[in-house]
Write a protein that holds these residues in place. Structure first.
Motif, short mmCIF file in Angstrom:
data_model
loop_
_atom_site.label_atom_id
_atom_site.label_comp_id
_atom_site.label_asym_id
_atom_site.label_seq_id
_atom_site.Cartn_x
_atom_site.Cartn_y
_atom_site.Cartn_z
N GLY A 1 -147.01 -58.08 36.20
CA GLY A 1 -145.91 -58.98 35.92
C GLY A 1 -146.38 -60.10 35.02
N GLU A 2 -145.41 -60.70 34.34
CA GLU A 2 -145.75 -61.76 33.40
C GLU A 2 -146.44 -62.93 34.12
N THR A 3 -147.14 -63.71 33.33
CA THR A 3 -147.86 -64.85 33.89
C THR A 3 -146.90 -65.81 34.59
N GLY A 4 -147.27 -66.22 35.77
CA GLY A 4 -146.49 -67.23 36.51
C GLY A 4 -145.23 -66.69 37.16
N LEU A 5 -145.15 -65.37 37.33
CA LEU A 5 -143.93 -64.79 37.90
C LEU A 5 -143.95 -64.76 39.43
N GLY A 6 -145.00 -65.31 40.02
CA GLY A 6 -145.06 -65.41 41.48
C GLY A 6 -145.82 -64.28 42.15
N LYS A 7 -146.75 -63.64 41.41
CA LYS A 7 -147.50 -62.50 41.96
C LYS A 7 -148.40 -62.97 43.12
N SER A 8 -149.20 -64.00 42.84
CA SER A 8 -150.15 -64.46 43.86
C SER A 8 -149.42 -65.02 45.07
N THR A 9 -148.34 -65.75 44.83
CA THR A 9 -147.58 -66.33 45.94
C THR A 9 -147.02 -65.23 46.83
N SER B 1 -156.07 -67.73 44.97
CA SER B 1 -156.13 -67.30 43.56
C SER B 1 -155.86 -68.49 42.66
N SER B 2 -156.38 -68.40 41.45
CA SER B 2 -156.14 -69.49 40.50
C SER B 2 -155.19 -69.01 39.41
N PRO B 3 -154.37 -69.94 38.86
CA PRO B 3 -153.41 -69.51 37.82
C PRO B 3 -154.13 -68.96 36.58
N SER B 4 -153.46 -68.03 35.90
CA SER B 4 -154.08 -67.39 34.72
C SER B 4 -153.67 -68.12 33.46
N ASP C 1 -134.71 -66.25 44.08
CA ASP C 1 -133.91 -67.43 44.42
C ASP C 1 -133.36 -68.11 43.16
N THR C 2 -133.79 -67.67 42.00
CA THR C 2 -133.32 -68.31 40.76
C THR C 2 -132.08 -67.60 40.20
N ILE C 3 -131.55 -66.66 40.94
CA ILE C 3 -130.41 -65.90 40.45
C ILE C 3 -129.34 -65.85 41.56
N ALA D 1 -135.29 -57.70 45.86
CA ALA D 1 -135.27 -59.04 45.26
C ALA D 1 -136.05 -59.96 46.19
N VAL D 2 -137.20 -60.44 45.72
CA VAL D 2 -138.08 -61.16 46.65
C VAL D 2 -138.30 -62.63 46.27
N VAL D 3 -138.66 -63.37 47.27
CA VAL D 3 -139.03 -64.78 47.10
C VAL D 3 -140.34 -64.97 47.84
N GLY D 4 -141.23 -65.73 47.24
CA GLY D 4 -142.50 -66.01 47.89
C GLY D 4 -142.69 -67.50 48.00
N SER D 5 -143.51 -67.91 48.93
CA SER D 5 -143.79 -69.34 49.03
C SER D 5 -145.09 -69.58 49.78
N ALA E 1 -140.97 -71.09 53.26
CA ALA E 1 -139.67 -71.42 52.65
C ALA E 1 -139.87 -72.19 51.35
N ARG E 2 -138.82 -72.20 50.57
CA ARG E 2 -138.82 -73.01 49.34
C ARG E 2 -137.67 -74.00 49.50
N GLN E 3 -137.99 -75.25 49.35
CA GLN E 3 -136.95 -76.26 49.56
C GLN E 3 -136.47 -76.80 48.23
N TYR E 4 -135.15 -76.89 48.10
CA TYR E 4 -134.53 -77.43 46.89
C TYR E 4 -133.61 -78.57 47.29
N PRO E 5 -133.21 -79.41 46.33
CA PRO E 5 -132.34 -80.53 46.68
C PRO E 5 -131.04 -80.05 47.32
P1 GTP Z 1 -150.50 -66.01 37.28
O1 GTP Z 1 -151.51 -65.45 38.25
O2 GTP Z 1 -150.96 -67.30 36.69
O3 GTP Z 1 -150.05 -65.05 36.29
O4 GTP Z 1 -149.21 -66.41 38.10
P2 GTP Z 1 -148.58 -65.67 39.34
O5 GTP Z 1 -147.71 -64.59 38.87
O6 GTP Z 1 -149.63 -65.35 40.32
O7 GTP Z 1 -147.62 -66.79 39.92
P3 GTP Z 1 -147.92 -67.81 41.07
O8 GTP Z 1 -147.81 -67.13 42.39
O9 GTP Z 1 -149.16 -68.55 40.77
O10 GTP Z 1 -146.65 -68.74 40.95
C1 GTP Z 1 -146.38 -69.46 39.77
C2 GTP Z 1 -145.33 -70.52 40.08
O11 GTP Z 1 -144.13 -69.93 40.50
C3 GTP Z 1 -145.75 -71.45 41.19
O12 GTP Z 1 -145.34 -72.76 40.87
C4 GTP Z 1 -145.00 -70.96 42.41
O13 GTP Z 1 -144.69 -71.99 43.33
C5 GTP Z 1 -143.72 -70.43 41.76
N1 GTP Z 1 -143.14 -69.36 42.55
C6 GTP Z 1 -143.81 -68.38 43.16
N2 GTP Z 1 -142.95 -67.58 43.80
C7 GTP Z 1 -141.71 -68.08 43.57
C8 GTP Z 1 -140.38 -67.69 43.96
O14 GTP Z 1 -140.18 -66.71 44.65
N3 GTP Z 1 -139.36 -68.45 43.52
C9 GTP Z 1 -139.54 -69.53 42.73
N4 GTP Z 1 -138.49 -70.21 42.35
N5 GTP Z 1 -140.75 -69.92 42.36
C10 GTP Z 1 -141.83 -69.22 42.75
#
Ligand code: GTP
Ligand code: MG
Length: 429
Positions: free
Chosen positions: A51-59, A71-74, A189-191, A238-242, A255-259
């Motif tokens: 998955g693309e960078t920052g798409l929430g894989k590690s979470t 894990s550390s961000p890429s 959760d963004t859709i 359709a998944v959410v991680g936190s 959980a993920r908390q929003y306003p």
């Molecule tokens: P890289 O390893 O750097 O490619 O990133 P990654 O895909 O592992 O993503 P990572 O889990 O580091 O999450 C990147 C950001 O997305 C963080 O700020 C997370 O808090 C956020 N994030 C992770 N999962 C979710 C989710 O399900 N929903 C939302 N809205 N944000 C998320």
């Protein structure tokens, strides 16, 4: 069999007789023995997250295994896609699991995304190749072998709501014969809920239209066929991680908390996270391990062995054993070697003949040159001899003339003396 005895084979029922035991023997403990052995050996499971960078894989991995993999961000600016593998030892009750998580780093970050899938395909093939090489060894160590073959690939889809990107389709198509693919919609959760349903339908349609075979939860085992067939209709999950927790009742939940509200990861009305965990870890982990070995690896092995020139049947479709193929290949190889040797020998003879002819020509030319020189020399000598003879003749002639001349001179002197004497005598008288 030529000349062999024709033996009529009895049917399976005739061959194997059913007998009744008159008391307890004990082999009904075989399943327990199997369980005990497996528990003792521990289990291996390898997940690949694409998955693309920052798409929430590690979470998501942290959420799935309820731990922190630290894990550390890429970085975003890599020139090509890399794969990063981390292995962890996990234990639940008395069951040990060696879990490897392989992450794509820089996936989809390049301007030219055409080759993004290449490193992924190569990685998966490499793991198959390593296993094949171990299998082909004389002294194999498969029980202690560090099996890194990927059992499942979680493909993280961007929550755009606009269907799949071409990179998603191309990559999944390239992988669908090599690995069990489970597509998931990341950061669901963004859709919005309504959009999500349409998005899911669109994704399934696109996968179907492009003939992408994704992993289907098996329905042949009665105990799970119902839940699995229902879950098959929910794909892509359709998944959410936190990594954050909040208190719900007397429990701490992810959980993920929003306003405007809170998304609970494990709440089934919020997302499909629980479904994914149920299917991936609790129900079908063993099926994925088995499919990896019996389907994907088998296909890889078959192709590779065919590439190496092995086959179960010969050109006439008759069964042929590994040894026969090997011996045929060996004979072929030796024949080829012999042929090459003969060719080289022939070439050598031809070259020697050519060289000999060249040398003979050169010798002939030298002889001709020598003869010509000899003849020139003789001609020259003859000429000189003639000239010398002529000169000698000239000298003789000269000498002859000289003596003639000197005689003539002395005669005239005598006459002159006589003349003068006569004159003097007359004058005296
Ligand atoms: P890289 O390893 O750097 O490619 O990133 P990654 O895909 O592992 O993503 P990572 O889990 O580091 O999450 C990147 C950001 O997305 C963080 O700020 C997370 O808090 C956020 N994030 C992770 N999962 C979710 C989710 O399900 N929903 C939302 N809205 N944000 C998320
Ligand atoms: Mg990460």
């Amino acid at each position: 069999m030529a000349g062999g005895l024709e033996v009529e084979k009895p049917s399976v029922e005739e061959q194997v007789r059913k007998l009744k035991l008159s008391g307890h023997v004990g082999f009904d403990s075989l399943p327990d023995q199997l369980v005990s052995k497996s528990v003792q050996n521990g289990f291996v499971f390898n997940i690949m997250c694409i998955g693309e960078t920052g798409l929430g894989k590690s979470t998501l991995m942290d959420s799935l295994f309820n731990t922190n993999f630290e894990s550390s961000p890429s970085p975003h600016s890599l020139p090509n896609v890399k794969l990063k593998a981390h292995t962890y030892e996990l234990q639940e009750s008395h069951v040990r699991l060696k879990l490897t998580i392989v992450d794509t780093v820089g996936y989809g970050d390049q301007i030219n995304k055409e080759d993004s899938f290449k490193s992924v395909v190569d990685y998966i093939d490499n793991q198959f190749e390593n296993f094949l090489q171990e299998e082909l060894k004389i002294k194999r160590a498969l029980t202690s072998y560090n099996d890194n073959r990927i059992h499942v690939c979680l493909y993280f889809i961007c929550p755009t709501g606009h269907g799949l990107k071409s990179i998603d389709l191309v990559c999944m198509k390239k992988l669908d014969q090599k690995v069990n693919i489970i597509p998931i919609i990341a950061k669901a959760d963004t859709i919005s809920k309504a959009e999500l349903q349409k998005f899911k339908v669109k994704i399934v349609e696109e996968l179907k239209n492009n003939d992408v075979n994704i992993y289907e939860f098996p329905i042949d085992d009665e105990s799970v066929s119902e839940v699995n067939s229902t879950m098959n209709t929910h794909i892509p999950f359709a998944v959410v991680g936190s990594t954050d927790f909040m208190r719900v009742g007397n429990k701490m939940v992810r959980a993920r908390q929003y306003p405007w509200g809170t998304v609970q990861v494990e709440n089934e009305s919020h997302c499909d996270f629980v479904k994914l965990r149920e299917m991936l870890i609790r129900t079908n982990m063993e099926d994925m391990r088995e499919k990896t070995h019996c389907l994907h690896y088998e296909l890889y092995r078959k192709r590779r062995l065919e590439q190496m020139g092995f086959s179960d049947v010969d050109a006439d479709n008759k069964p042929v054993s590994f040894q026969q193929t090997f011996e045929a290949k060996r004979t072929n190889h030796l024949q080829e070697l012999q042929q090459k040797e003969d060719e080289m020998r022939q070439m050598f003879v031809v070259r020697v003949k050519e060289k000999e002819a060249e040398l003979k020509d050169a010798e002939k030319e030298l002889h001709l040159k020598f003869d010509k020189l000899k003849k020139d020399h003789q001609d020259e000598k003859k000429k000189i001899d003639e000239q010398r003879k002529k000169m000698e003749d000239d000298i003789i002639e000269f000498n002859r003339r000289k003596s003639q001349h000197s005689q003539m001179t002395s005669n005239s002197h005598h006459t002159l003396t006589l003349g003068i004497g006569k004159y003097l005598h007359f004058s005296k008288e």
